[in-house]
Motif scaffolding. Structure first.
Motif, mmCIF file in Angstrom:
data_model
loop_
_atom_site.group_PDB
_atom_site.id
_atom_site.type_symbol
_atom_site.label_atom_id
_atom_site.label_comp_id
_atom_site.label_asym_id
_atom_site.label_seq_id
_atom_site.Cartn_x
_atom_site.Cartn_y
_atom_site.Cartn_z
ATOM 1 N N LEU A 258 0.438 -3.437 13.788
ATOM 2 C CA LEU A 258 0.865 -4.731 14.335
ATOM 3 C C LEU A 258 2.370 -4.787 14.575
ATOM 4 N N HIS A 259 3.117 -4.043 13.763
ATOM 5 C CA HIS A 259 4.575 -4.145 13.855
ATOM 6 C C HIS A 259 5.220 -2.854 14.360
ATOM 7 N N GLY A 260 4.414 -2.028 15.048
ATOM 8 C CA GLY A 260 4.970 -0.814 15.650
ATOM 9 C C GLY A 260 5.138 0.310 14.644
ATOM 10 N N GLY B 164 -2.250 -4.905 -0.577
ATOM 11 C CA GLY B 164 -0.791 -4.795 -0.653
ATOM 12 C C GLY B 164 -0.027 -5.597 0.369
ATOM 13 N N SER B 165 -0.459 -6.833 0.596
ATOM 14 C CA SER B 165 0.309 -7.701 1.505
ATOM 15 C C SER B 165 0.543 -9.051 0.858
ATOM 16 N N SER B 166 1.773 -9.549 1.013
ATOM 17 C CA SER B 166 2.089 -10.876 0.476
ATOM 18 C C SER B 166 1.469 -11.975 1.346
ATOM 19 N N ASN C 199 2.444 -2.205 8.312
ATOM 20 C CA ASN C 199 3.427 -1.179 7.979
ATOM 21 C C ASN C 199 3.852 -0.403 9.214
ATOM 22 N N ILE C 200 5.054 0.136 9.107
ATOM 23 C CA ILE C 200 5.621 0.872 10.236
ATOM 24 C C ILE C 200 5.884 2.318 9.832
ATOM 25 N N ASP C 201 5.319 2.726 8.679
ATOM 26 C CA ASP C 201 5.646 4.051 8.134
ATOM 27 C C ASP C 201 4.696 5.159 8.584
ATOM 28 N N ILE D 246 -9.029 -9.264 -1.955
ATOM 29 C CA ILE D 246 -7.584 -9.031 -1.933
ATOM 30 C C ILE D 246 -7.195 -8.153 -3.115
ATOM 31 N N ILE D 247 -6.597 -7.012 -2.789
ATOM 32 C CA ILE D 247 -6.050 -6.147 -3.835
ATOM 33 C C ILE D 247 -4.534 -6.217 -3.686
ATOM 34 N N ASN D 248 -3.887 -6.903 -4.588
ATOM 35 C CA ASN D 248 -2.437 -7.109 -4.484
ATOM 36 C C ASN D 248 -1.890 -7.397 -5.873
ATOM 37 N N VAL D 249 -0.741 -6.830 -6.160
ATOM 38 C CA VAL D 249 -0.161 -7.029 -7.491
ATOM 39 C C VAL D 249 0.104 -8.524 -7.750
ATOM 40 N N ASP D 250 0.632 -9.212 -6.742
ATOM 41 C CA ASP D 250 0.994 -10.629 -6.922
ATOM 42 C C ASP D 250 0.017 -11.541 -6.184
ATOM 43 N N PRO D 251 -0.014 -12.825 -6.558
ATOM 44 C CA PRO D 251 -0.864 -13.780 -5.829
ATOM 45 C C PRO D 251 -0.410 -13.939 -4.374
ATOM 46 N N VAL E 159 0.843 -1.207 0.000
ATOM 47 C CA VAL E 159 0.000 0.000 0.000
ATOM 48 C C VAL E 159 0.881 1.261 0.000
ATOM 49 N N SER E 160 2.113 1.125 0.452
ATOM 50 C CA SER E 160 3.013 2.292 0.504
ATOM 51 C C SER E 160 4.006 2.322 -0.660
ATOM 52 N N GLU E 161 3.944 1.317 -1.519
ATOM 53 C CA GLU E 161 4.901 1.258 -2.637
ATOM 54 C C GLU E 161 4.764 2.480 -3.531
ATOM 55 N N LYS F 18 -2.464 -2.274 -9.010
ATOM 56 C CA LYS F 18 -1.884 -1.403 -7.976
ATOM 57 C C LYS F 18 -2.980 -0.809 -7.089
ATOM 58 N N ALA F 19 -2.719 -0.812 -5.794
ATOM 59 C CA ALA F 19 -3.710 -0.331 -4.823
ATOM 60 C C ALA F 19 -4.111 1.117 -5.092
ATOM 61 N N GLY F 20 -3.143 1.938 -5.458
ATOM 62 C CA GLY F 20 -3.409 3.362 -5.670
ATOM 63 C C GLY F 20 -4.267 3.615 -6.897
ATOM 64 N N GLY G 184 6.628 5.548 -2.678
ATOM 65 C CA GLY G 184 8.089 5.513 -2.829
ATOM 66 C C GLY G 184 8.795 4.708 -1.757
ATOM 67 N N ILE G 185 8.049 3.967 -0.926
ATOM 68 C CA ILE G 185 8.687 3.118 0.090
ATOM 69 C C ILE G 185 8.732 1.696 -0.453
ATOM 70 N N PRO G 186 9.925 1.150 -0.668
ATOM 71 C CA PRO G 186 9.996 -0.181 -1.273
ATOM 72 C C PRO G 186 9.366 -1.249 -0.401
ATOM 73 N N THR G 187 8.787 -2.276 -1.022
ATOM 74 C CA THR G 187 8.289 -3.430 -0.264
ATOM 75 C C THR G 187 9.491 -4.307 0.086
ATOM 76 N N TYR G 188 9.246 -5.306 0.929
ATOM 77 C CA TYR G 188 10.345 -6.215 1.270
ATOM 78 C C TYR G 188 10.620 -7.210 0.145
ATOM 79 N N ARG G 189 9.527 -7.766 -0.367
ATOM 80 C CA ARG G 189 9.727 -8.918 -1.239
ATOM 81 C C ARG G 189 9.532 -8.624 -2.718
ATOM 82 N N GLY G 190 9.186 -7.394 -3.053
ATOM 83 C CA GLY G 190 9.067 -7.044 -4.467
ATOM 84 C C GLY G 190 10.442 -7.068 -5.124
HETATM 85 P P1 NAD Z 1 5.652 -7.718 1.527
HETATM 86 O O1 NAD Z 1 6.759 -6.872 1.021
HETATM 87 O O2 NAD Z 1 5.935 -9.102 1.937
HETATM 88 O O3 NAD Z 1 4.491 -7.784 0.399
HETATM 89 C C1 NAD Z 1 4.040 -6.672 -0.282
HETATM 90 C C2 NAD Z 1 3.041 -7.143 -1.333
HETATM 91 O O4 NAD Z 1 2.520 -5.972 -1.957
HETATM 92 C C3 NAD Z 1 3.640 -8.013 -2.447
HETATM 93 O O5 NAD Z 1 2.890 -9.216 -2.542
HETATM 94 C C4 NAD Z 1 3.479 -7.168 -3.719
HETATM 95 O O6 NAD Z 1 3.050 -7.947 -4.815
HETATM 96 C C5 NAD Z 1 2.390 -6.211 -3.352
HETATM 97 N N1 NAD Z 1 2.495 -4.885 -3.974
HETATM 98 C C6 NAD Z 1 3.592 -4.182 -4.296
HETATM 99 N N2 NAD Z 1 3.264 -2.978 -4.785
HETATM 100 C C7 NAD Z 1 1.903 -2.924 -4.774
HETATM 101 C C8 NAD Z 1 0.960 -1.928 -5.115
HETATM 102 N N3 NAD Z 1 1.337 -0.739 -5.591
HETATM 103 N N4 NAD Z 1 -0.361 -2.212 -4.978
HETATM 104 C C9 NAD Z 1 -0.769 -3.427 -4.515
HETATM 105 N N5 NAD Z 1 0.091 -4.409 -4.163
HETATM 106 C C10 NAD Z 1 1.412 -4.141 -4.264
HETATM 107 O O7 NAD Z 1 4.992 -6.888 2.684
HETATM 108 P P2 NAD Z 1 4.045 -7.294 3.880
HETATM 109 O O8 NAD Z 1 3.053 -8.301 3.428
HETATM 110 O O9 NAD Z 1 3.611 -6.028 4.463
HETATM 111 O O10 NAD Z 1 4.949 -8.016 4.961
HETATM 112 C C11 NAD Z 1 6.283 -7.793 5.182
HETATM 113 C C12 NAD Z 1 6.743 -7.031 6.386
HETATM 114 O O11 NAD Z 1 7.311 -5.890 5.817
HETATM 115 C C13 NAD Z 1 5.774 -6.507 7.367
HETATM 116 O O12 NAD Z 1 6.169 -6.993 8.580
HETATM 117 C C14 NAD Z 1 5.978 -4.973 7.377
HETATM 118 O O13 NAD Z 1 6.135 -4.542 8.702
HETATM 119 C C15 NAD Z 1 7.274 -4.777 6.688
HETATM 120 N N6 NAD Z 1 7.489 -3.627 5.799
HETATM 121 C C16 NAD Z 1 6.854 -2.453 5.996
HETATM 122 C C17 NAD Z 1 7.066 -1.386 5.114
HETATM 123 C C18 NAD Z 1 6.344 -0.094 5.373
HETATM 124 O O14 NAD Z 1 6.082 0.240 6.525
HETATM 125 N N7 NAD Z 1 5.981 0.647 4.334
HETATM 126 C C19 NAD Z 1 7.908 -1.539 4.025
HETATM 127 C C20 NAD Z 1 8.570 -2.771 3.852
HETATM 128 C C21 NAD Z 1 8.346 -3.808 4.754
#
Ligand code: NAD
Length: 246
Positions: free
Chosen positions: A119-121, A192-194, A103-105, A216-221, A26-28, A235-237, A31-37
């Motif tokens: 959940l994660h502070g 936006g959660s894996s 998210n922690i942002d 579920i609104i998420n780019v990946d399964p 949801v924060s991608e 994309k969520a946005g 400009g905040i990178p995801t962990y697993r993207g």
């Molecule tokens: P994740 O990185 O595991 O998964 C993010 C998911 O979002 C992916 O499946 C991806 O396909 C999807 N995605 C990417 N861009 C998208 C978009 N624009 N619209 C919709 N979907 C999109 O993240 P997670 O499930 O939140 O779990 C990982 C951990 O990462 C959590 O514990 C969280 O605290 C932490 N984290 C937080 C931040 C933040 O605060 N912004 C950033 C990175 C990681």
């Protein structure tokens, strides 16, 4: 078979009693990178070091270098995007009861969401590990400019972020509150959660078992796509504002 029919999902949201559950996706678009993207933090930094309490206790300067180089500036510059804003609007219209976030942002609160369960502070708040004095983001940034790891101005203890590192417990009561909300809602909306980080990823299953519909609104399964009534791989946005318009 899950559907990607937005008008059906709109109708379900319009009925209200929705709980949103968000992750890094949801924060991608802020400009905040995801962990697993593909461009996630994991590809550039070692999560075994910067996200682990065991490593933080051994060498807090690694986390603080990461904070100084990336997380601090990212948090400063990041603004809520149209997905955060849409969720805040849906809460204002009494459709969404709460946002449970991994998210922690802090961007949901910046967007105006009131009932947010983190959940994660939060990586915008900090405290001294010795005397527990609290610090905000600018104060922590100032402290890490002076010393790495940064030191408490009162007692000289080391500062830490108010986040849940891997290897730590979730904040007391947070997951219980999240599961209660999941059990009581009519629609559980994942954005936006894996859905691979436990116990948070259990929440959609708890909701479905209690009778809620799942979207579920998420780019990946995700591993629970088979439980969802609606799945939108976009994309969520882009999707959430469309839902508001409809
Ligand atoms: P994740 O990185 O595991 O998964 C993010 C998911 O979002 C992916 O499946 C991806 O396909 C999807 N995605 C990417 N861009 C998208 C978009 N624009 N619209 C919709 N979907 C999109 O993240 P997670 O499930 O939140 O779990 C990982 C951990 O990462 C959590 O514990 C969280 O605290 C932490 N984290 C937080 C931040 C933040 O605060 N912004 C950033 C990175 C990681």
């Amino acid at each position: 078979m899950p559907s990607d029919d937005l008008s059906g999902l709109c109708e379900a949201i319009a009925k209200g009693n929705v709980v949103a559950f968000t992750g890094a996706g949801v924060s991608e678009e802020s400009g905040i990178p995801t962990y697993r993207g593909t461009d996630g933090f994991w590809t550039k930094y070692d999560p075994d070091k910067y996200a682990s309490i065991a490593y933080f206790e051994k060498d807090p300067s690694y986390y603080w270098s990461f904070f100084k180089d990336t997380r601090g500036p990212l948090l400063h510059d990041a603004k809520p995007n149209s997905a955060h804003i849409a969720l805040a609007e849906l809460e204002e219209k009494s459709k969404v009861n709460a946002v449970i976030t991994q998210n922690i942002d802090g961007l949901h609160q910046v967007a105006g969401s009131q009932n947010v369960i983190e959940l994660h502070g939060s990586s915008r708040a900090f405290h001294c590990m010795k005397c527990r004095k609290g610090y905000n983001l600018p104060e922590a940034e100032e402290a890490v400019e002076k010393a790495n790891p940064p030191i408490c101005t009162d007692c000289g203890g080391i500062l830490r972020p108010d986040i849940v590192f891997f290897g730590e417990m979730l904040p007391p009561g947070a997951i219980e509150k999240a599961f209660d909300l999941a059990r009581q809602c009519s629609l559980f909306l994942v954005v936006g959660s894996s859905l691979v980080v436990y116990p948070a990823a259990q929440a959609p299953v708890v909701a479905v078992e209690a009778g809620a519909e799942l979207a579920i609104i998420n780019v990946d399964p995700t591993p629970v796509d088979h439980l969802a009534k609606w799945i939108v791989h976009e994309k969520a946005g882009e999707v959430l504002p469309k839902l508001i318009e409809e």
